[in-house]
Design a protein around this motif. Sequence first.
Motif, mmCIF file in Angstrom:
data_model
loop_
_atom_site.group_PDB
_atom_site.id
_atom_site.type_symbol
_atom_site.label_atom_id
_atom_site.label_comp_id
_atom_site.label_asym_id
_atom_site.label_seq_id
_atom_site.Cartn_x
_atom_site.Cartn_y
_atom_site.Cartn_z
ATOM 1 N N GLU A 49 19.712 49.409 78.795
ATOM 2 C CA GLU A 49 18.358 49.168 79.294
ATOM 3 C C GLU A 49 17.677 48.038 78.531
ATOM 4 O O GLU A 49 17.069 47.142 79.121
ATOM 5 N N LEU A 50 17.798 48.063 77.197
ATOM 6 C CA LEU A 50 17.164 47.028 76.385
ATOM 7 C C LEU A 50 17.852 45.682 76.583
ATOM 8 O O LEU A 50 17.194 44.629 76.563
ATOM 9 N N THR A 51 19.167 45.686 76.803
ATOM 10 C CA THR A 51 19.882 44.434 77.068
ATOM 11 C C THR A 51 19.336 43.750 78.307
ATOM 12 O O THR A 51 19.081 42.534 78.312
ATOM 13 N N LYS A 85 22.911 32.716 83.075
ATOM 14 C CA LYS A 85 24.344 32.975 83.205
ATOM 15 C C LYS A 85 24.522 34.246 84.025
ATOM 16 O O LYS A 85 24.002 35.305 83.653
ATOM 17 N N PRO A 86 25.224 34.159 85.139
ATOM 18 C CA PRO A 86 25.332 35.316 86.042
ATOM 19 C C PRO A 86 25.881 36.557 85.334
ATOM 20 O O PRO A 86 26.882 36.483 84.620
ATOM 21 N N PHE A 87 25.185 37.668 85.513
ATOM 22 C CA PHE A 87 25.609 38.981 85.013
ATOM 23 C C PHE A 87 25.834 38.998 83.499
ATOM 24 O O PHE A 87 26.726 39.676 82.995
ATOM 25 N N ALA A 88 24.999 38.231 82.777
ATOM 26 C CA ALA A 88 25.141 38.177 81.319
ATOM 27 C C ALA A 88 25.012 39.567 80.696
ATOM 28 O O ALA A 88 25.791 39.930 79.798
ATOM 29 N N ALA A 89 24.045 40.372 81.161
ATOM 30 C CA ALA A 89 23.836 41.702 80.588
ATOM 31 C C ALA A 89 25.015 42.622 80.867
ATOM 32 O O ALA A 89 25.461 43.371 79.984
ATOM 33 N N PRO A 118 27.055 55.681 71.525
ATOM 34 C CA PRO A 118 25.686 56.204 71.499
ATOM 35 C C PRO A 118 25.085 56.344 72.885
ATOM 36 O O PRO A 118 25.579 55.769 73.864
ATOM 37 N N ALA A 119 24.009 57.110 72.961
ATOM 38 C CA ALA A 119 23.298 57.284 74.228
ATOM 39 C C ALA A 119 22.796 55.942 74.718
ATOM 40 O O ALA A 119 22.404 55.079 73.936
ATOM 41 N N GLY A 120 22.824 55.765 76.036
ATOM 42 C CA GLY A 120 22.330 54.525 76.614
ATOM 43 C C GLY A 120 23.337 53.404 76.634
ATOM 44 O O GLY A 120 23.006 52.270 76.985
ATOM 45 N N SER A 121 24.585 53.699 76.246
ATOM 46 C CA SER A 121 25.637 52.687 76.240
ATOM 47 C C SER A 121 26.670 53.000 77.320
ATOM 48 O O SER A 121 26.824 54.145 77.737
ATOM 49 N N LEU A 122 27.373 51.979 77.735
ATOM 50 C CA LEU A 122 28.442 52.136 78.713
ATOM 51 C C LEU A 122 29.529 53.036 78.139
ATOM 52 O O LEU A 122 29.943 52.866 76.992
ATOM 53 N N LEU A 129 17.522 39.381 69.473
ATOM 54 C CA LEU A 129 17.643 40.629 68.717
ATOM 55 C C LEU A 129 16.485 40.782 67.736
ATOM 56 O O LEU A 129 15.989 41.887 67.513
ATOM 57 N N GLN A 130 16.042 39.686 67.159
ATOM 58 C CA GLN A 130 14.909 39.749 66.238
ATOM 59 C C GLN A 130 13.626 40.147 66.971
ATOM 60 O O GLN A 130 12.813 40.912 66.451
ATOM 61 N N ASP A 131 13.463 39.643 68.184
ATOM 62 C CA ASP A 131 12.260 39.957 68.959
ATOM 63 C C ASP A 131 12.143 41.444 69.269
ATOM 64 O O ASP A 131 11.042 41.977 69.397
ATOM 65 N N VAL A 132 13.280 42.116 69.435
ATOM 66 C CA VAL A 132 13.260 43.551 69.753
ATOM 67 C C VAL A 132 13.670 44.371 68.541
ATOM 68 O O VAL A 132 14.029 45.540 68.665
ATOM 69 N N GLY A 133 13.612 43.756 67.362
ATOM 70 C CA GLY A 133 14.138 44.377 66.153
ATOM 71 C C GLY A 133 13.552 45.731 65.836
ATOM 72 O O GLY A 133 14.268 46.660 65.466
ATOM 73 N N SER A 134 12.247 45.885 65.985
ATOM 74 C CA SER A 134 11.606 47.142 65.623
ATOM 75 C C SER A 134 12.126 48.300 66.478
ATOM 76 O O SER A 134 12.545 49.334 65.952
ATOM 77 N N ALA A 135 12.115 48.113 67.799
ATOM 78 C CA ALA A 135 12.585 49.172 68.700
ATOM 79 C C ALA A 135 14.079 49.417 68.521
ATOM 80 O O ALA A 135 14.543 50.569 68.467
#
Length: 506
Positions: free
Chosen positions: A35-37, A249-253, A278-282, A47-53
């Motif tokens: 979800e975060l990706t 870039k197509p389908f980067a996530a 972990p939870a939330g991972s493929l 990654l730094q921008d979302v570092g706290s979460a």
Amino acid sequence: MAQQSTEAAVRVRPADLAPGAVIAQSLDNQWVTAELTRDMVARGKSLQDVGSARDKEVRAEYFRSLINTRQVVANRVFFYNNAAVSCDLLEGGAARRAHQKLLAQGALVPYLLNERDPAEPPRTGLDYDERGFTAWQETLEGMPAGERVKCVRFSWEDQENREATRSALFNAFAARVQGLTAKDIPLLARQVGVPEPRYGAFAERIGEVVRWSNEHSVRGDLVTRNLLYEQFVTVPGTPVSEGRYDGTKPFAAEIKQLLDLIYSVNLADALGMYPLTPAGSLRRVALQEWRDVRTTAAGTVTDPEQLLVFLQRQAFSTVQDRLALTPSAVDALALEDICSLRQSDAWNAYIRAFDALTADPAAFQERVGRVFDRYVRLNSEIVRLADARGDRRARANRWLPVIEVVVTVGGAVFTAITGDESWSVAGSLGGISAKYGGSVQLVLRNRVEGRREQKFARELAAVRFDSAREWERFHGKVSRLPGYREEGGATAATGSATVQDDIPEY
């Protein structure tokens, strides 16, 4: 900074690791929930921008892995490049001492690629956190006399290690990437969250990933995750470690999810371990490894009747609403609390109960109750530690128990859940003929859970059916369970070296 001498390291090979040792995918310094990706790609965040979460999620998974398993193995670079781990080293004092104890006890085991010593500087040209690495060196240098760090390599004979690394890691990683076009692409697309109208475009992009990988392999180049990131995931000209994923870039996530899963599974398989996803991972089921089932980390179930036992209602008679508590945010504890917990009678009883279950998966009905009971007691001990710390973030939640068993067989996923006198079993067939390999996973959690709450999720056994007939027998029996419901399609599967040579950082 003085370099840690090799006398302070205990050199082991994969066969010497503890039974049930795991690779914790969350310690990967590129790990982000699916979800975060997607949010990072859409908003151009790094990654730094979302570092706290992100750090809160990683810290919770880091603590869960140390609570729920006997031994956690991680690539050495993650100890100093992952802020959720290195923060204890940088803090010093009791936090650093707790980390030293976990290293000395073999609870945390660094995996070394080419290094012979855990304190060796990274190879020239590699991007790494210098402050984190200095703290890592200081942590190792400050180990008390008599305490030694257990480190694992494929072999401590350098030439043999290079050959094993190429074969088991780099070549195997490339082979998994190059095998993506042989998968059921519509199923793969669904599992990474691609909407149906875009299946064709996704298939073309996967073809481009595979062709690029093939071309480099044919030239004799090593195909690494970083190189694939640069080509298909990250913003051109930015370091991979920055984690700035390119929305043009197509389908980067989606490709990032697949590469991260392959990377984590590949190292775990090479070391003869299970990956702790972990939870939330493929989840691993997305790789469609029907015929390629590992059997070394746990027992293997081959009989349809035996596999059915995991999904039958009587297995869950141990679950009752209890006047017990569970921590609402396990990461609000400190590493020294986790270290203390692992020395407690409650933790040792919990681990012994799980070891007994995995030693004989056929005794699931008789032994799952003991695991559940020890888990509840362990949670009470965690709450006690949280209360002693006085951190309101670690306040307790009421325990509303749920036991969940997830059985994967080929492309099919069967889930049985119980709690509050209710029980359900559901199947998702994935739209293809599901047969051959899979696994059994046990999950213990609070029914109304927070994202960073303590929970248990572990593989119990591997599954292998040698014929479609066995699969059909199993499916027929599951279909007749009371209240069984079935879905036709699959839902998202979210879940410097001593010897200088041409093997890059893995």
